[in-house]
Enzyme design. Structure first.
Site, short mmCIF file in Angstrom:
data_model
loop_
_atom_site.label_atom_id
_atom_site.label_comp_id
_atom_site.label_asym_id
_atom_site.label_seq_id
_atom_site.Cartn_x
_atom_site.Cartn_y
_atom_site.Cartn_z
N GLY A 1 40.01 38.65 32.73
CA GLY A 1 39.66 38.92 34.11
C GLY A 1 40.36 37.95 35.05
O GLY A 1 40.87 36.91 34.64
N CYS A 2 40.38 38.32 36.32
CA CYS A 2 41.10 37.51 37.31
C CYS A 2 40.41 36.17 37.54
O CYS A 2 41.03 35.11 37.39
CB CYS A 2 41.28 38.29 38.60
SG CYS A 2 39.76 38.99 39.29
N PHE A 3 39.13 36.19 37.90
CA PHE A 3 38.42 34.92 38.11
C PHE A 3 38.46 34.06 36.85
O PHE A 3 38.75 32.86 36.92
CB PHE A 3 36.98 35.17 38.54
CG PHE A 3 36.80 35.71 39.93
CD1 PHE A 3 37.26 34.99 41.03
CD2 PHE A 3 36.16 36.92 40.17
CE1 PHE A 3 37.08 35.47 42.33
CE2 PHE A 3 35.99 37.41 41.46
CZ PHE A 3 36.45 36.68 42.54
#
Lengths: 337, 337, 337, 337
Positions: free
Chosen positions: B145-147
């Site tokens: 995921g990005c975060f």
């Protein structure tokens, strides 16, 4: 105190009306209607502390207020106008339904017949700088469109003076995204609009051309042929119209300047900038101002720039200004000068 | 040449993959699928000159490509992963479906049972800086995921070194709107997001916490208790995570700095800034970089800032980096260093 | 009518004061000073129709007004405060020169000795929600800093109630660019700030920490240790502070909520959002509001979000609110509620 | 490998060249000069990991590279061009100093005499779509201005075909702020430019008109009389020119479309959109594309929209494209197609 109702209160123009009423010492809020958010409090719909409960239009009594502001889509507004007028209440209609005098023009630009052509003649086109006297007496006020407000205020003095040497008027307009409303679309999705600039409906296609031509032709020197190119700017608010026109040889920039100064002398919201200054969105945003600048390209060719906040002078602010006139109040109440 | 397919090509991550492939000398594009735009050309869906015709996933043959990139929602992706793997094709899954090792964790954070728990152990968590060797051999790669990418790269060296004195980790993240995808919502409507900043899902609610805790716990010194507050920024791209941690007395800023320099020595995309400089979105946007800065608040308390472009290192760029590793290519191909 | 003067009228806070006075029915504008633009009209300096001629501070007579607003840099303001007070005129000082009670604190955070330490005790810290009674009688009012306003209003009820279980307070703030003033710098150059997010002066370095600690310690339960990380947002206005705190076991979210409701009952400008809603810039921009939200991470750990418009409640709006209190007027005059 | 030097590397065009070289497989970077940042590393000046040490132009040896890119102000560039040419090195000059063929035109628009009028005839105007053959042999290449690139590519086919019925060409352009450079000014201060739109130098004043008229007149059917209105947009990058022209009756939209398709057939970077689509910044930003759309207002009147990224096709990308042609490489190397 004037009691007001807002029909269609949860779009951006309804929200802007509410903000204005909060500043207005002579207004008492009656009802706020919404079909999508019926029963909710306004603060649940917008990030604000306004606590009115939204009611359906059905359940609002138009007779309970002195004036109703209609923030509905064109084609839908007309029926509500009838209903409110039937209750004897004055109407300020922010839709396009009563802006055009001719049913044929309406049909041509909106692609369907006007359902109450007989009422068109009752409506007053709510541009205070032109129709202040009629507005004072109006029961059915058609609040002008956002682009037309910027264009008509920007070009009307030239038309009225018979100064234009070419009937072709080129209008390149740029508008903030709030002009497209609160409905969702890919065009107004943040990622698509941000850091972008998009022309749309350019040429001779945008419905607002009908208001521009109607009002400029009425001013004189026409008929005019408007070329109109709106562009979607990555800003929330504001319209800047850059207008390219040709004038007769005797109309030097200085003389045109004087013409505009006189045309708008005493107007609380229209400002003609001194030579060398150009109108920008920063001059007008969050105010009811229209700021106009005049530039000469070469003798006989001018560029008029006209800026307004599309939600204020281009919609709700002008509606409040019209209400003030209709009820004999100081025109500036509830508005930022 | 590696032949690739994109399943779900008309979201922002699919679009970013296509941009990367245009720059990539070793990639040949097979199919691009879209259910909403089947039959249209890519240039009709995005403002670009890419002319691939979009096909339905149904009609795409996974066996015709060497690797398929899946840009689908979690819960939906799992079935497509099965189908592609059944054709013997390697998968890079950009959804969350195979990032967690434990089906119970998946159930807890995604509120439904994982439909293929048996496949979870096959998947490799695609963070090259940690799992490069496994990635090289992976047939089913779960792109992070990005975060989590920003947070894990930002804190993992401290966890691995056992330097953290408090298991409580406070992560305040800010993300651009493209992280929310191309689907329409009021939150991502231009007028609502512009000139605004909105926290959302703050505390211990956002699903990405599961990846952060899994990976930091695996690094050592845990279990950790992440507090995570995402905020929606009025920008198109970029994530900045500002992380508040406490370290054991022996971990001076200088020593921590050395730790990070060593941890990321030789990494083509991770940059540890010199003391006194702070990570910003400008360091990373439109690149596959992760930029990290280290600051001391007072002895024993640090702030780690970690920045990535959410669509590149936070999604599609990292996916391409993983593909490069899986196929034995220079890791930097198709990416902006 | 109250006659007011603005010293240093051509920065953003001076401009915001003028806008407020335009809306204020009880204010008459005396002088506006500017050293850079002496002799020019205000409309030449800002895109607006205000036509006051700017005079030098030297030539303005402080005795000619009832109250002077000082919008000067710290260190410079102190001399002007003396001069205005010598004329018997009340002062609202928007600089930091009189916000701290202890000369030693001033010296520590501003790196030079306070030149009028004897006057510090005369000054009232102008946070109406805390010091309304003293403000009413103040002759020298120190208008709080922007970040401190958001933080103190956001955390003070917890401090006063003795609810905080950990003296460590973590404040992650995000501010619009107008907070950096109208002076030119690469940081505030459009191309550098746009589409970016930059932390700066993070940890324990920003001068505004001194006000936060002074006021929270005064409230009780301290001394506190603030960690403060400001970030520059790509927006014109607004501050959102996201604050991470730990509370004693007996302080459930519901009880904390009740505490805040009581603390701010009757306050015209402070709004505590219902549970589940989070404070955003959209709640406050262009108004004098402070909007606070309370969230529980896990039992004993809270996140308080506090939003203000840095130019209004964070500066000029609060100054006008203070003026209204000092002169016995309705606190809301000239302000958007 | 081609060895390149950048003179004036710390403005936005220098930065963009560096980014392009990072993607370019056939370029080796020699020197980067800067007078303001001599001795610093590039990564201290821009948020990026490039580690070149900046040297003064004085100390850079032009003879050590195959080609030097000059990113200097007009009037200053001319001397450096002489020096580099004296060393036998080819020059790509991004300034305006060698774009005009006539010294008199230069004097008229730049208000000072050209100091090397004799060299003007050696220079090639670097618009590949028009002058590809001359570019291949050029030793002194004058890279076109940003606005002229959008306008010439947008209107030249009509001029060359003799299709224009009116010599008056109206160009309404909108540009991102990076076009104004990295120097500080109130106009480009974030707070002043954000949420704003400002026309500037409108009419017949902007120096870029000289390039537009020179090149369109050379194409045929002139002489033309350009009216040019640039507007500053609140975006970092991109130019959109909306151009209003009149064509002879035989030029239907379909025929004009065919004309453009043929004019740009095979061009890797120019895209003519299908009828009904309009050019936007989203089509071009961060690429070397020029995207053109054609619309009919009414028979005989057209609107041509032409979009480029001002820093790429409008400056550094076009410079790299020119270098590729000058050195016999694939025109697309180092560029995003």
């Amino acid at each position: 105190m004037i009691k007001v109702g807002i029909i269609g209160a949860t779009g951006y123009t309804g929200n802007e009306l509410l903000k204005s009423f909060t500043l207005h010492p002579e207004v008492e809020l009656g009802f706020c209607t919404s079909e999508s958010y019926t029963g909710q409090r306004y603060s649940e719909v917008f990030a604000c502390p306004y606590d009115q409960t939204l009611v359906s239009a059905e359940s609002a009594d138009p007779g309970s207020v002195d004036v109703a502001f209609l923030c509905l889509p064109h084609g839908v507004s007309v029926d509500m106008v009838k209903r409110v007028r039937a209750a004897g209440t004055r109407v300020i209609d922010l839709s396009a339904d009563f802006r055009l005098h001719e049913a044929a023009d309406y049909q041509r630009w909106y692609n369907h017949d006007h359902t109450e052509p007989g009422m068109l003649s009752e409506a007053v086109f709510g541009l205070p700088e032109v129709y202040r006297d009629q507005i004072a007496k109006a029961d059915l006020l058609a609040n002008p469109g956002c682009f037309p407000t910027s264009v008509i205020l920007g070009l009307r003095p030239l038309a009225e003076a018979g100064a234009l040497s070419d009937r072709r008027l080129i209008v390149d307009s740029k508008t903030g995204v709030s002009g497209a409303g609160r409905g969702l679309s890919l065009t107004t999705h943040f990622v698509e609009a941000n850091e972008n600039l998009s022309p749309y409906n350019i040429g001779y296609r945008h419905r607002h051309i009908s208001e521009m031509e109607q009002e400029l032709n009425a001013a004189g020197g026409g008929p005019y042929e408007v070329t109109f190119s709106p562009h979607l700017l990555p800003v929330t608010r504001g319209i800047l119209s850059t207008m390219y026109v040709w004038v007769k040889p005797e109309w030097s920039l200085a003389r045109v300047h004087e013409l505009y100064e006189q045309a708008y002398a005493g107007e609380p919201f229209v400002h003609v900038l001194p030579e060398g200054k150009l109108a920008t969105l920063a001059h007008v945003n969050y105010t009811n101002r229209c700021v106009i600048s005049l530039s000469e390209v070469r003798p006989g060719q001018l560029i008029v720039c006209s800026a307004i906040d599309n939600l204020v002078k281009g919609a709700s602010g002008q509606a409040v200004q019209n209400m003030n006139i209709m009820f004999g109040l100081d025109e500036r109440l509830g508005l930022i000068v």
